[in-house]
Write a protein that holds these residues in place. Structure first.
Motif, mmCIF file in Angstrom:
data_model
loop_
_atom_site.group_PDB
_atom_site.id
_atom_site.type_symbol
_atom_site.label_atom_id
_atom_site.label_comp_id
_atom_site.label_asym_id
_atom_site.label_seq_id
_atom_site.Cartn_x
_atom_site.Cartn_y
_atom_site.Cartn_z
ATOM 1 N N SER A 18 1.393 -1.065 -0.077
ATOM 2 C CA SER A 18 -0.210 -0.269 -0.321
ATOM 3 C C SER A 18 0.567 0.890 -0.251
ATOM 4 O O SER A 18 0.452 2.385 -0.733
ATOM 5 C CB SER A 18 -1.180 -0.386 1.226
ATOM 6 O OG SER A 18 -1.725 -0.304 1.371
ATOM 7 N N GLY A 19 1.711 1.489 1.058
ATOM 8 C CA GLY A 19 2.554 2.786 0.965
ATOM 9 C C GLY A 19 3.542 2.564 -0.603
ATOM 10 O O GLY A 19 3.377 4.007 -0.691
ATOM 11 N N ILE A 20 3.843 2.242 -0.923
ATOM 12 C CA ILE A 20 4.742 1.736 -2.089
ATOM 13 C C ILE A 20 4.134 1.729 -3.022
ATOM 14 O O ILE A 20 4.375 2.897 -4.505
ATOM 15 C CB ILE A 20 5.009 0.325 -2.709
ATOM 16 C CG1 ILE A 20 6.386 0.238 -1.825
ATOM 17 C CG2 ILE A 20 5.930 0.768 -3.762
ATOM 18 C CD1 ILE A 20 7.249 -1.278 -1.492
ATOM 19 N N GLU A 22 1.014 3.725 -3.233
ATOM 20 C CA GLU A 22 0.359 5.337 -2.749
ATOM 21 C C GLU A 22 1.922 6.448 -3.511
ATOM 22 O O GLU A 22 1.389 7.276 -4.121
ATOM 23 C CB GLU A 22 -0.132 5.084 -1.487
ATOM 24 C CG GLU A 22 -1.279 4.819 -1.531
ATOM 25 C CD GLU A 22 -1.535 5.054 0.461
ATOM 26 O OE1 GLU A 22 -0.246 5.336 1.505
ATOM 27 O OE2 GLU A 22 -2.857 4.148 0.605
ATOM 28 N N ASP A 23 2.742 5.541 -3.073
ATOM 29 C CA ASP A 23 4.072 6.814 -3.210
ATOM 30 C C ASP A 23 4.205 6.917 -4.585
ATOM 31 O O ASP A 23 4.329 7.912 -5.417
ATOM 32 C CB ASP A 23 5.478 6.019 -2.430
ATOM 33 C CG ASP A 23 5.732 6.002 -1.431
ATOM 34 O OD1 ASP A 23 4.726 7.190 -0.378
ATOM 35 O OD2 ASP A 23 6.631 5.380 -0.607
ATOM 36 N N GLU A 24 3.982 5.750 -5.340
ATOM 37 C CA GLU A 24 4.224 5.699 -7.161
ATOM 38 C C GLU A 24 2.774 6.196 -7.549
ATOM 39 O O GLU A 24 2.471 6.409 -9.114
ATOM 40 C CB GLU A 24 4.289 3.972 -7.529
ATOM 41 C CG GLU A 24 5.587 3.686 -6.999
ATOM 42 C CD GLU A 24 6.743 4.671 -7.996
ATOM 43 O OE1 GLU A 24 6.749 5.279 -8.825
ATOM 44 O OE2 GLU A 24 7.783 5.083 -6.988
ATOM 45 N N GLY A 25 1.420 6.767 -7.276
ATOM 46 C CA GLY A 25 0.711 7.648 -7.494
ATOM 47 C C GLY A 25 -0.848 7.005 -7.145
ATOM 48 O O GLY A 25 -1.514 7.307 -8.176
ATOM 49 N N ARG A 27 -3.924 5.139 -5.557
ATOM 50 C CA ARG A 27 -4.844 5.423 -4.597
ATOM 51 C C ARG A 27 -5.289 3.698 -4.478
ATOM 52 O O ARG A 27 -5.530 3.020 -4.866
ATOM 53 C CB ARG A 27 -5.926 5.748 -4.615
ATOM 54 C CG ARG A 27 -7.392 5.812 -4.603
ATOM 55 C CD ARG A 27 -8.780 6.395 -4.220
ATOM 56 N NE ARG A 27 -9.404 6.126 -3.348
ATOM 57 C CZ ARG A 27 -10.277 5.322 -3.307
ATOM 58 N NH1 ARG A 27 -10.626 4.745 -4.917
ATOM 59 N NH2 ARG A 27 -11.752 5.225 -3.149
ATOM 60 N N TRP A 108 9.261 -3.394 -9.168
ATOM 61 C CA TRP A 108 9.273 -2.292 -10.938
ATOM 62 C C TRP A 108 8.142 -3.053 -11.707
ATOM 63 O O TRP A 108 7.718 -2.104 -12.060
ATOM 64 C CB TRP A 108 10.480 -1.204 -11.036
ATOM 65 C CG TRP A 108 11.231 -1.298 -9.303
ATOM 66 C CD1 TRP A 108 11.968 -1.517 -9.146
ATOM 67 C CD2 TRP A 108 10.801 0.457 -8.709
ATOM 68 N NE1 TRP A 108 12.588 -0.409 -8.348
ATOM 69 C CE2 TRP A 108 11.033 0.469 -7.685
ATOM 70 C CE3 TRP A 108 9.246 0.922 -9.658
ATOM 71 C CZ2 TRP A 108 10.657 1.156 -6.906
ATOM 72 C CZ3 TRP A 108 8.698 2.019 -8.605
ATOM 73 C CH2 TRP A 108 10.075 1.831 -7.653
ATOM 74 N N HIS A 124 7.928 5.414 -13.261
ATOM 75 C CA HIS A 124 8.688 5.595 -12.257
ATOM 76 C C HIS A 124 10.327 6.504 -12.608
ATOM 77 O O HIS A 124 10.467 5.837 -13.809
ATOM 78 C CB HIS A 124 9.110 4.293 -11.631
ATOM 79 C CG HIS A 124 9.857 3.504 -12.462
ATOM 80 N ND1 HIS A 124 9.373 2.570 -12.687
ATOM 81 C CD2 HIS A 124 11.257 3.457 -12.068
ATOM 82 C CE1 HIS A 124 9.990 1.640 -12.929
ATOM 83 N NE2 HIS A 124 11.032 1.879 -12.903
#
Length: 124
Positions: A18-20, A22-25, A27, A108, A124
């Motif tokens: 989830s964190g990764i 979200e960091d990648e844009g 929801r 990735w 990315h």
């Protein structure tokens, strides 16, 4: 912003992914099993679903069948993930999903594939 439905019964995986994502844009909407995932589908229709195969209550294969059986949800791309190789999972019955990632996977490559399936052209 594209929405990913992330379904896994392991809280550490839910939290980390989830964190990764979200960091990648993305929801991110999470669920701990397939039954919870169906309820989340009602709340916010995702652009793509990332679903673990081995879960209690309703596993990833059962969830995939449910999604494919409902016209409203059958167009949502589904990526399955599992520590079990796909060849073993499909030995008794084929699995028709949009992609499959065996754990541990290249993060990735997964993110790029989720973007592709969600219709996002970000990179990315």
């Amino acid at each position: 912003m594209k929405t990913v439905l992330l379904v896994d019964d392991e809280h550490a995986i839910l939290d980390a992914l989830s964190g990764i994502l979200e960091d990648e844009g993305f929801r991110v909407v999470t669920a701990g099993n397939g039954r919870e995932a169906l309820a989340r589908m009602e709340e916010a229709r995702p652009d793509v679903a990332l679903v673990d195969v081995m879960m209690p209550v309703m596993d990833g294969r059962e969830l995939l069948r449910e999604l494919q059986a409902h016209e409203r949800w059958r167009t949502v791309p589904v990526v399955l993930m599992s520590a079990v190789p796909r060849a073993i999972l499909t030995r008794d019955a084929p699995i028709t999903c949009d992609d499959f990632f065996q754990k541990p996977f290249d993060l990735w490559k997964l993110i790029d594939r989720l973007r592709e399936l969600a219709g996002s052209d970000d990179s990315h």
